[in-house]
Motif scaffolding. Sequence first.
Motif, PDB file in Angstrom:
ATOM      1  N   TYR A 230      33.787  97.556  -8.044  1.00  0.00           N
ATOM      2  CA  TYR A 230      33.937  98.901  -8.578  1.00  0.00           C
ATOM      3  C   TYR A 230      32.587  99.443  -9.044  1.00  0.00           C
ATOM      4  N   CYS A 231      31.847  98.626  -9.775  1.00  0.00           N
ATOM      5  CA  CYS A 231      30.525  99.053 -10.256  1.00  0.00           C
ATOM      6  C   CYS A 231      29.589  99.342  -9.088  1.00  0.00           C
ATOM      7  N   GLU A 232      29.657  98.525  -8.052  1.00  0.00           N
ATOM      8  CA  GLU A 232      28.803  98.739  -6.881  1.00  0.00           C
ATOM      9  C   GLU A 232      29.139 100.070  -6.210  1.00  0.00           C
ATOM     10  N   ARG A 233      30.433 100.383  -6.087  1.00  0.00           N
ATOM     11  CA  ARG A 233      30.830 101.653  -5.480  1.00  0.00           C
ATOM     12  C   ARG A 233      30.368 102.844  -6.312  1.00  0.00           C
ATOM     13  N   GLU A 234      30.387 102.681  -7.631  1.00  0.00           N
ATOM     14  CA  GLU A 234      30.012 103.770  -8.529  1.00  0.00           C
ATOM     15  C   GLU A 234      28.506 103.836  -8.782  1.00  0.00           C
ATOM     16  N   GLY A 235      27.756 102.906  -8.204  1.00  0.00           N
ATOM     17  CA  GLY A 235      26.316 102.893  -8.405  1.00  0.00           C
ATOM     18  C   GLY A 235      25.901 102.362  -9.765  1.00  0.00           C
ATOM     19  N   ILE A 236      26.791 101.647 -10.437  1.00  0.00           N
ATOM     20  CA  ILE A 236      26.508 101.088 -11.757  1.00  0.00           C
ATOM     21  C   ILE A 236      25.880  99.708 -11.595  1.00  0.00           C
ATOM     22  N   SER A 237      24.730  99.512 -12.213  1.00  0.00           N
ATOM     23  CA  SER A 237      24.094  98.192 -12.199  1.00  0.00           C
ATOM     24  C   SER A 237      24.918  97.231 -13.054  1.00  0.00           C
ATOM     25  N   PHE A 238      25.302  96.101 -12.481  1.00  0.00           N
ATOM     26  CA  PHE A 238      26.113  95.106 -13.183  1.00  0.00           C
ATOM     27  C   PHE A 238      25.426  93.751 -13.035  1.00  0.00           C
TER      28      PHE A 238
END
Length: 214
Positions: free
Chosen positions: A129-137
């Motif tokens: 989900y974070c990858e799809r939203e461009g969120i660095s995790f």
Amino acid sequence: MSLVAIADVAHPELALAPTIRRCPDVSIEVVSHTTTDPETGLFFFLVEGADERFDQALERDQTVDSWVLVDDLESVRLYRLRHTEQTKLISPKTAALGGLMLKAESTDRGWAVRLHLPDREALADLWEYCEREGISFELYRMFRQDEWTNGFAPELTDHQRDALVAAYEAGYFEEPRETSLEELAERLGISPTAVGGRIRRGTGRLVESTLLEK
């Protein structure tokens, strides 16, 4: 089997990210039980080091729809706010996966979070989900629940632990002190105010975990 994941998350439109960038000396902590109720849309934050500049940053923050100063104590303020629709959040997704955000504390880039998730599949779903939203995790640690709930495990964030260890090693707790907050700040790459806040909050949690009867 449930697990606990410790990670750093970052994105320009993550909750309060613009305010964090404008006020790097301020320490912000989410009141965690409010981050899993998507119905109200309200979030509460404990802020150490806040002043008029912080309030001005909130007014300019595109992730903040509205905010209220709930309480102003001697060393910390309590804020209640509602995010804008475009704000990126991971707490609703965590809750949808059957998880819980145990802790969230501001960092120089975004948030350091401690998440309780039902299994590795849920963690993988959250990462995707974070990858799809461009969120660095960035995942730093992961524990099976039975590896830490059966024994002593003070509720410290990684940043509080790092500050306490650095302070101890440098002689901050000696009498007389062998280092200063300014020197610790230079060593950790943060401001003296942030170092002092992490030491105070970390010490308080150690006392609560080890000395108070429950």
